[in-house]
Write an enzyme that holds these catalytic residues in place. Structure first.
Site, PDB file in Angstrom:
ATOM      1  N   TYR A 162      68.127  93.937  30.051  1.00 49.92           N
ATOM      2  CA  TYR A 162      67.601  94.245  28.721  1.00 49.92           C
ATOM      3  C   TYR A 162      66.086  94.515  28.784  1.00 49.92           C
ATOM      4  O   TYR A 162      65.420  94.443  27.761  1.00 49.92           O
ATOM      5  CB  TYR A 162      67.877  93.098  27.758  1.00 49.92           C
ATOM      6  CG  TYR A 162      69.345  92.830  27.484  1.00 49.92           C
ATOM      7  CD1 TYR A 162      70.109  93.728  26.738  1.00 49.92           C
ATOM      8  CD2 TYR A 162      69.964  91.680  27.966  1.00 49.92           C
ATOM      9  CE1 TYR A 162      71.447  93.482  26.479  1.00 49.92           C
ATOM     10  CE2 TYR A 162      71.304  91.423  27.708  1.00 49.92           C
ATOM     11  CZ  TYR A 162      72.039  92.326  26.961  1.00 49.92           C
ATOM     12  OH  TYR A 162      73.370  92.077  26.702  1.00 49.92           O
ATOM     13  N   TYR A 200      74.428  94.007  19.688  1.00 48.97           N
ATOM     14  CA  TYR A 200      73.844  92.720  19.290  1.00 48.97           C
ATOM     15  C   TYR A 200      72.494  92.497  19.959  1.00 48.97           C
ATOM     16  O   TYR A 200      71.747  91.596  19.572  1.00 48.97           O
ATOM     17  CB  TYR A 200      74.823  91.572  19.602  1.00 48.97           C
ATOM     18  CG  TYR A 200      74.641  90.864  20.929  1.00 48.97           C
ATOM     19  CD1 TYR A 200      75.164  91.383  22.100  1.00 48.97           C
ATOM     20  CD2 TYR A 200      73.948  89.663  20.999  1.00 48.97           C
ATOM     21  CE1 TYR A 200      74.996  90.730  23.312  1.00 48.97           C
ATOM     22  CE2 TYR A 200      73.772  88.993  22.215  1.00 48.97           C
ATOM     23  CZ  TYR A 200      74.306  89.534  23.367  1.00 48.97           C
ATOM     24  OH  TYR A 200      74.123  88.881  24.568  1.00 48.97           O
ATOM     25  N   ARG A 201      72.152  93.350  20.891  1.00 51.48           N
ATOM     26  CA  ARG A 201      70.978  93.152  21.728  1.00 51.48           C
ATOM     27  C   ARG A 201      70.852  94.427  22.556  1.00 51.48           C
ATOM     28  O   ARG A 201      71.861  95.080  22.833  1.00 51.48           O
ATOM     29  CB  ARG A 201      71.284  91.967  22.643  1.00 51.48           C
ATOM     30  CG  ARG A 201      70.213  91.423  23.525  1.00 51.48           C
ATOM     31  CD  ARG A 201      70.810  90.221  24.232  1.00 51.48           C
ATOM     32  NE  ARG A 201      69.882  89.560  25.119  1.00 51.48           N
ATOM     33  CZ  ARG A 201      70.199  88.527  25.886  1.00 51.48           C
ATOM     34  NH1 ARG A 201      71.444  88.053  25.874  1.00 51.48           N
ATOM     35  NH2 ARG A 201      69.305  87.938  26.653  1.00 51.48           N
TER      36      ARG A 201
END
Lengths: 113, 514
Positions: B86, B459-460
Site C-alpha cells: 500500500y 477499503y484501503r
C-alpha cells in the site's frame, strides 16, 4: 491489575537475545553484541527458516543462504544492503536501526569469512 | 502544489534538529532512500521525501508540528512504515518531510482485568507479542499476516487479523492526537481530566472522533488504546481445502449465518490456490512460461502441493464445551454444501502457542513476493464484497479475469468480516521488469474503474492511487470529498499533515492543482 508502565518495547525484546549472547565465550565482546543484534533485528528473516533465507536459497550456492554462514560478506556490503534495500528486502531506516547497531551487525557478518 | 526550495527545507530541518538532535534528522540520499516504497510499481524516487525527522516523545512531535507550520513544510507521519503493498513508508508526493514515529515505541499500560493496552505508534506486533508472552500476561493480540508493522499504524489503516478481535479498527478505544497547531487532543473519555474509562468506553460525550483519525490526515496519533482478547481456555481449528474453484460461493453462504449470529467470531480467510502455492516456493518450480499459469499446470501444482483451490480455516476460541457445540454447528452448516469435510485440531491453554490461533511473530507472509523471482514486490487491490456467495463469485471472476488478461496470476482471498468480505488481492511483480510494472499499473487503474462500475469500493489502497479511489466515492457530486476537505481546511489550514492522504488535499494544494 495494571502493569508495565512506560516500558520501551524494543529493549524488552532485546533482553533475551543479549542474555544468550553474553553466555558465549571465545568471541570478542563487539562481535557478541553484533551477533545478538543480528539475531534480534534480522533473525525474523535471516535465520534458518526465515523468508530471507528461503529467498536467498534460490539465488546463492548451497549452504550460503543463511547470512551467518555466508562467506565473503563485507561490512560495507551489509551496510549498503540494509540502508538501500536489495531485491525484495526493504531498506531498514536509521531511525529503526541506528548506525551503531548496524555497524555491530555488519562487523559480525563481515567477520564470517 | 507547494514546492519549497532546498534552502527552505534545510532551514526547517535545522529547526527540527534543535528539537530532536541532529542524529534524528535525516536528509542525505541514504537517509531519504529508507523511506522509499520498497514495493514501488514506479520509480520510487518519484515519491521520495525531502528528509525525515524522528521524535521520541509527544512533546517533540508538538514542537516539530509547530515548526513545520512556521516553515510551511508539510509532514508525512508514519508509525513504522511497513504498510507493504500500500506504499510502505512512502509519502504521496515529493516535497514532504517524514515524521517518523518509530522511536516512540513504549507500551504505556497493560490492564489485564479490563483487557486493553495503551501504545505508542512505534510499537510493532512483534514487540507487543514478546511483551505479553515474556511477562506471562494472559491477553492475546490480533495481527495481520506479517508482524513487522505497527500495531497503531495497522489499526489506523483498518488492517485485519484472524482472531475474534481481528477487525482492528473496531477494537481501538481512545486516541491521543497532536493537531496541526501542535496542541494535544484526547478523544472519547480521554477528554475528561482524570477519566477512569478512556480505554473502556469508546464514544465519550458528543461526536466520537476515533474513526475520523483513521485513514485520514486530520491529526497525528501519538497514543492509542486497543482492546485485547483474554487468552482463551481452548481453541478449535476446522480446516478445509476446497477442491474446485466453483466451491467458493457455497462455502461463503454456509459461513455467513455463523458470522451473523456470532457462532464464528474470528475472521476466516478463503485463500486461493496461488496464495497457497506462493507461500511454498517460486512459480518457476511449476512453470516457466509467460502469462498466467495454464489451468492444467495449476491443477497439477495444486495436487502436488496437497492444497485446495480455496483454503480456509474456521477457528473457535473460548470454553471447550462451547467450542464443541459451535464446532458441530460449523460442521452442520457446511455438510452437503461442499464436497469435502473439515480437518480438525485443538489447542488448550498451557500448550505452546504456535498453532493456537494466537499470532506469533512471523515475516513469512512477505515471502510470496518471490513468486516471480527478481526484485519481488506486490501491489494490493482490496475491494469489499457483500457477504454473499454470488456477489463474491462475481467479484472473483471479474478480478481474476482482469489479472489474467493483464498477464498475471490471480493471487487473492476473501477475509470474512461480520457482514462483509475483504477481497484482498495482490499483483505480484518483478520491479526490475519495466514492462511488467507498466502492466501492473494499468491493471490497477482498470480494477478501480471496473470495481466502481460494479458498486465495489476499496477499503484501503496504495499511496499512488489515493485520488483515483477517492473519486469513486463520489456520491452527490463528491459530497464526502468536499466534507473531508472542509474538515481538513478547518483543522489544518496550512496543510501541514499528510497532504493528499486518502485523496484529501488541503486548500493550499487544491488551489495549486487547479
Amino acid at each position: 491489575m495494571r502493569i508495565a508502565h512506560a516500558i520501551a518495547a524494543v529493549s524488552l525484546v532485546a533482553l533475551p537475545a543479549l542474555a544468550v549472547a553474553a553466555s558465549d565465550t571465545g568471541t570478542a565482546p563487539a562481535e557478541r553484541a553484533g551477533e545478538a543484534q543480528f539475531r534480534e533485528r534480522c533473525g525474523g528473516c535471516h535465520l534458518a527458516d526465515g523468508f530471507g533465507t528461503r529467498v536467498l536459497e534460490r539465488r546463492v550456492p548451497d549452504g550460503q543462504a543463511e547470512l551467518e554462514r555466508r562467506a565473503g560478506l563485507t561490512s560495507q556490503y551489509i551496510t549498503l544492503a540494509v540502508r538501500r534495500g536489495i531485491g525484495s528486502m526493504p531498506a531498514i531506516r536509521e531511525a529503526e536501526l541506528p548506525d551503531e547497531e548496524l555497524t555491530e551487525i555488519a562487523a559480525y557478518l563481515g567477520a564470517n569469512k | 502544489m507547494r514546492e519549497l526550495s532546498a534552502v527552505q527545507v534545510e532551514r526547517a530541518l535545522a529547526a527540527f534538529a534543535g528539537v530532536v538532535g541532529t542524529a534524528n534528522v535525516y536528509s542525505d540520499a541514504i537517509g531519504r532512500a529508507g523511506y522509499r516504497d520498497a514495493m514501488a510499481p514506479v520509480d520510487p524516487a518519484t515519491y521520495e521525501p525531502r528528509g525525515a525527522v524522528a521524535p521520541a516523545s509527544v512533546e517533540e512531535v508538538q514542537a516539530i508540528v509547530r515548526l513545520a507550520g512556521e516553515h510551511g513544510l508539510p509532514l508525512w507521519p508514519i508509525s513504522r512504515g511497513k504498510n507493504f503493498g500500500y506504499g510502505g513508508a512512502a509519502p504521496r508526493i515529493l516535497g514532504v518531510v517524514m515524521l517518523d514515529l518509530v522511536r516512540m515505541n513504549r507500551i504505556l499500560e497493560v490492564d489485564v482485568e479490563q483487557g486493553y493496552v495503551l501504545l505508542e505508534p512505534g510499537v510493532g506486533f512483534d514487540d507487543l507479542y514478546h511483551h505479553l508472552v515474556d511477562n506471562k500476561i494472559p491477553l492475546w493480540m490480533s495481527a495481520p499476516a506479517h508482524t513487522w508493522g505497527s500495531v497503531v499504524g495497522n489499526a489506523l489503516e483498518r488492517g485485519v487479523g484472524y482472531t475474534p478481535y481481528g477487525e482492528h479498527a473496531s477494537k481501538v478505544c481512545g486516541l491521543e492526537v497532536v493537531t496541526a497547531d501542535g496542541s494535544i487532543l484526547r478523544t472519547g473519555m480521554g477528554a475528561m481530566p482524570g477519566s477512569k474509562t478512556w480505554q473502556l468506553f469508546p464514544y465519550g460525550f458528543g461526536p466520537a472522533w476515533d474513526g475520523a483519525f483513521m485513514q485520514s490526515n486530520f491529526g497525528i496519533v501519538t497514543k492509542m488504546g486497543l482492546w485485547l482478547m483474554p487468552e482463551p481456555e481452548n481453541t478449535v481449528e476446522l480446516r478445509m481445502a476446497l477442491p474446485n474453484v466453483e466451491d467458493l460461493p457455497a462455502a461463503i453462504d454456509a459461513l455467513r449465518p455463523l458470522k451473523l449470529d456470532g457462532t464464528v467470531a474470528a475472521n476466516p480467510s478463503f485463500g486461493n490456490v496461488i496464495r497457497g502455492l506462493a507461500s511454498r516456493g517460486p512459480r518457476s518450480q511449476y512453470y516457466d512460461g509467460e502469462g498466467p499459469m495454464p489451468p492444467d499446470v495449476l491443477e497439477r501444482a495444486r495436487k502436488e502441493a496437497g492444497i485446495g483451490h480455496w483454503n480456509f480455516s474456521v477457528r473457535l476460541f473460548g470454553d471447550p464445551r462451547v467450542n464443541a457445540i459451535n464446532a458441530e454447528r460449523v460442521r452442520s452448516a457446511f455438510a452437503g454444501k461442499v464436497p469435502v469435510e473439515f480437518t480438525e485440531s485443538q489447542w488448550n491453554r498451557g500448550n505452546p502457542l504456535r498453532g493456537s490461533g494466537s499470532p506469533t511473530p512471523s515475516l513469512g507472509a512477505l515471502g510470496v513476493v518471490d513468486w516471480l523471482g527478481g526484485a519481488g514486490a506486490h501491489l494490493t487491490f482490496s475491494p469489499v464484497s457483500a457477504f454473499s456467495g454470488a456477489e463474491a463469485w462475481k467479484q472473483y471472476t471479474t478480478v481474476r479475469g482482469m489479472f489474467e488478461d493483464a498477464g498475471f496470476d490471480y493471487y487473492g482471498g476473501f477475509t470474512a468480516g461480520q457482514r462483509y468480505l475483504n477481497h484482498i488481492t495482490m499483483i505480484i511483480l518483478d520491479r526490475n521488469d519495466e514492462g511488467m510494472r507498466e502492466r501492473a499499473n494499468t491493471l490497477f487503474s482498470n480494477l478501480i474503474r471496473v470495481a466502481a462500475e460494479n458498486g465495489w469500493g476499496e477499503y484501503r489502497t496504495h499511496t499512488l492511487w489515493y485520488d483515483e479511489v477517492a473519486q469513486t466515492y463520489g456520491y452527490n457530486d463528491g459530497a464526502l470529498r468536499r466534507w473531508n476537505e472542509a474538515v481538513k481546511d478547518a483543522v489544518d489550514p496550512k496543510g501541514i499533515i499528510a497532504p493528499g492522504k486518502m485523496g484529501i488535499w488541503p486548500r493550499v494544494d487544491r488551489e495549486g492543482k487547479a
